[in-house]
Write an enzyme that holds these catalytic residues in place. Structure first.
Site, PDB file in Angstrom:
ATOM      1  N   GLY A  64      -0.412   4.673  -0.741  1.00 44.76           N
ATOM      2  CA  GLY A  64      -1.820   5.850  -0.139  1.00 44.76           C
ATOM      3  C   GLY A  64      -0.931   6.733   0.663  1.00 44.76           C
ATOM      4  N   GLN A  65      -1.783   7.360   2.188  1.00 50.78           N
ATOM      5  CA  GLN A  65      -1.612   8.503   2.283  1.00 50.78           C
ATOM      6  C   GLN A  65      -0.348   8.574   2.701  1.00 50.78           C
ATOM      7  OE1 GLN A  65      -4.210  10.022   4.597  1.00 50.78           O
ATOM      8  NE2 GLN A  65      -3.529  11.631   5.510  1.00 50.78           N
ATOM      9  N   LEU A  66      -0.334   7.251   3.547  1.00 48.96           N
ATOM     10  CA  LEU A  66       0.947   6.891   4.619  1.00 48.96           C
ATOM     11  C   LEU A  66       1.793   6.853   3.728  1.00 48.96           C
ATOM     12  CD1 LEU A  66       1.595   7.103   7.518  1.00 48.96           C
ATOM     13  CD2 LEU A  66       0.657   4.223   7.876  1.00 48.96           C
ATOM     14  N   TYR A  85     -14.496  -1.611   8.680  1.00 48.36           N
ATOM     15  CA  TYR A  85     -12.750  -1.127   8.960  1.00 48.36           C
ATOM     16  C   TYR A  85     -12.340  -1.548   9.877  1.00 48.36           C
ATOM     17  CZ  TYR A  85      -8.793   2.281   8.884  1.00 48.36           C
ATOM     18  OH  TYR A  85      -7.494   2.636   8.799  1.00 48.36           O
ATOM     19  N   ASP A 122       2.046  -1.846  -3.944  1.00 44.98           N
ATOM     20  CA  ASP A 122       1.020  -0.979  -3.909  1.00 44.98           C
ATOM     21  C   ASP A 122       0.540  -2.309  -5.651  1.00 44.98           C
ATOM     22  OD1 ASP A 122      -0.513   0.794  -3.225  1.00 44.98           O
ATOM     23  OD2 ASP A 122      -1.213   1.241  -4.758  1.00 44.98           O
ATOM     24  N   ILE A 123      -0.932  -1.839  -5.005  1.00 40.10           N
ATOM     25  CA  ILE A 123      -2.114  -2.628  -6.172  1.00 40.10           C
ATOM     26  C   ILE A 123      -2.467  -1.706  -7.502  1.00 40.10           C
ATOM     27  CG2 ILE A 123      -4.181  -1.712  -5.071  1.00 40.10           C
ATOM     28  CD1 ILE A 123      -5.562  -4.659  -5.730  1.00 40.10           C
ATOM     29  N   ILE A 129      -5.173  10.968   9.908  1.00 36.83           N
ATOM     30  CA  ILE A 129      -3.735  11.638   9.474  1.00 36.83           C
ATOM     31  C   ILE A 129      -3.784  12.705   8.534  1.00 36.83           C
ATOM     32  CG2 ILE A 129      -1.223  11.347   8.426  1.00 36.83           C
ATOM     33  CD1 ILE A 129      -1.645   8.068   9.593  1.00 36.83           C
ATOM     34  N   GLY A 142       0.443  -1.276  -0.061  1.00 34.40           N
ATOM     35  CA  GLY A 142      -0.044   0.386   0.027  1.00 34.40           C
ATOM     36  C   GLY A 142       1.349   1.218  -0.030  1.00 34.40           C
ATOM     37  N   LYS A 154      -9.542  -3.792  12.095  1.00 33.85           N
ATOM     38  CA  LYS A 154      -8.392  -3.641  12.713  1.00 33.85           C
ATOM     39  C   LYS A 154      -8.422  -3.826  14.438  1.00 33.85           C
ATOM     40  CE  LYS A 154      -6.284  -1.359   9.519  1.00 33.85           C
ATOM     41  NZ  LYS A 154      -4.820  -1.205   9.241  1.00 33.85           N
TER      42      LYS A 154
HETATM   43  C1  AKB Z   1     -10.108   6.710   8.825  1.00 34.36           C
HETATM   44  O1  AKB Z   1     -11.257   7.931   8.821  1.00 34.36           O
HETATM   45  O2  AKB Z   1     -11.217   5.611   7.800  1.00 34.36           O
HETATM   46  C2  AKB Z   1      -8.593   6.256   8.782  1.00 34.36           C
HETATM   47  C3  AKB Z   1      -8.601   6.685  10.619  1.00 34.36           C
HETATM   48  C4  AKB Z   1      -9.170   7.092  11.335  1.00 34.36           C
HETATM   49  O3  AKB Z   1      -8.273   4.758  10.691  1.00 34.36           O
HETATM   50  N1  AKB Z   1      -8.022   7.501   8.851  1.00 34.36           N
END
Ligand code: AKB
Length: 318
Positions: free
Chosen positions: A12-14, A140, A35-36, A170, A9, A144
């Site tokens: 991505g942003q990070l 999501y 990355d994909i 972020i 990834g 996690k």
């Molecule tokens: C999101 O908003 O999904 C992410 C997070 C807080 O993990 N930036």
């Protein structure tokens, strides 16, 4: 120890900024960005990788003699709600692949980004304790929270050195945000610099934990460099930068653009945000590996406006 690092990834942003930081620290020949999407603009080795494909991860790990993986590929909170089952599948499967590959190839370390999204309505909202109950409201967040448990399992059962942070939202200027609930805090700066009104999908008082990209990168590198014996938590460390609501970020932007106009139109992301902490208690991170954030909201606003102006000026986009 001669490290060779794979980042999933990476576009991505990070990933974009972390890859740069790792190149700076270890040298380009030691880093493999993947990355994909085929974005080979990194100044290091690059591989197209769908992290749900176990054979491909193994191929890359063996080809480059990888010793560490930073597994950043994931679908974020807002985008994830549009297709819950495939989000679960992608986020879970890719992490299982990374864990299994790291165990089988005896890698030194794995980094797994977790999130404030692991918390839900059962956790206290202010200075949310590290050990508060986890009942995530999004797929999501569920992926996690379970990922954290798997990290702990591989650490205790197989001795795999998995390290993880619960990132706040972020904020960075280097790439476009990608499907998060906290993304408004990036998009808003782009509207301000373009002198366009901003339609905000959160209510003016919705406070969330946030962190500037350079603080997020520093936290990641500091955690990965910390002495193994100091890391008591093998699930994921709470990480606090700053906390603010839309009305506060608008106030700080108005110091540069006094006529900046914001229209509030809350959507489904408002409901997600309401289940998340407003601030995090990161005592464990401070005590175990010395975490101290450095960017205030005023610092972030100054940096974001300056950098985004430069980007648009370079593209002649005004
Ligand atoms: C999101 O908003 O999904 C992410 C997070 C807080 O993990 N930036």
């Amino acid at each position: 120890m001669d490290e060779k690092i794979l980042i999933t990834g990476a576009a991505g942003q990070l990933g974009t900024v972390l890859t740069e930081a790792l190149i700076k620290k270890y040298g380009p020949q030691k880093i493999v960005a993947s990355d994909i999407n085929n974005i080979s603009e990194f100044g290091c080795n690059f591989e197209v990788l769908d992290a749900t494909d176990m054979a491909e991860i193994n191929r890359i790990v063996i080809k480059y003699r990888i010793t560490q993986i930073y597994h950043l590929a994931a679908i974020l909170s807002a985008k994830g709600e549009q297709n819950p089952l495939s989000t679960w599948d992608i986020n879970q499967k890719s992490f299982f692949n990374v864990l299994e590959c790291a165990k089988d190839n005896k890698l030194n370390k794995v980094f797994f980004p977790s999130s404030i999204a692991v918390y839900g309505n059962s956790a206290p909202k202010i200075k949310t304790p590290q050990s508060a109950f986890l009942n995530p409201s999004t797929v999501y967040g569920m992926s996690k929270a379970s990922g954290e448990q798997w990290a702990q399992y591989y650490s205790s059962k197989y001795g795999l050195d998995v390290r993880s942070l619960r990132y706040p939202g972020i904020i960075g200027y280097q790439s476009s945000p990608g499907g998060g609930t906290t993304d408004y805090a990036i998009e808003i700066y782009h509207s301000a610099v373009k002198e366009q009104p901003f339609v905000c999908y959160l209510n003016e008082g919705t406070r969330l934990p946030m962190i500037f990209i350079y603080d997020a990168i520093r936290a990641t590198l500091e955690l990965m460099e910390a002495r193994k014996e100091n890391l008591v938590l093998r699930s994921s460390y709470n990480l606090q930068g700053i906390s603010f609501a839309p009305k506060e970020i608008i106030e700080s932007i108005k110091k540069y653009y006094p006529d900046f106009n914001v229209i509030y139109k809350p959507d489904f992301r408002q409901e997600i945000a309401e289940t998340w902490p407003q601030s995090m208690d990161d005592t464990n991170a401070r005590e175990d590996w010395g975490w101290i954030p450095s960017y205030s909201l005023a610092d972030i606003t100054m940096e974001m406006i300056t950098q985004i102006r430069n980007i648009y000026e370079a593209k002649n986009a005004f």
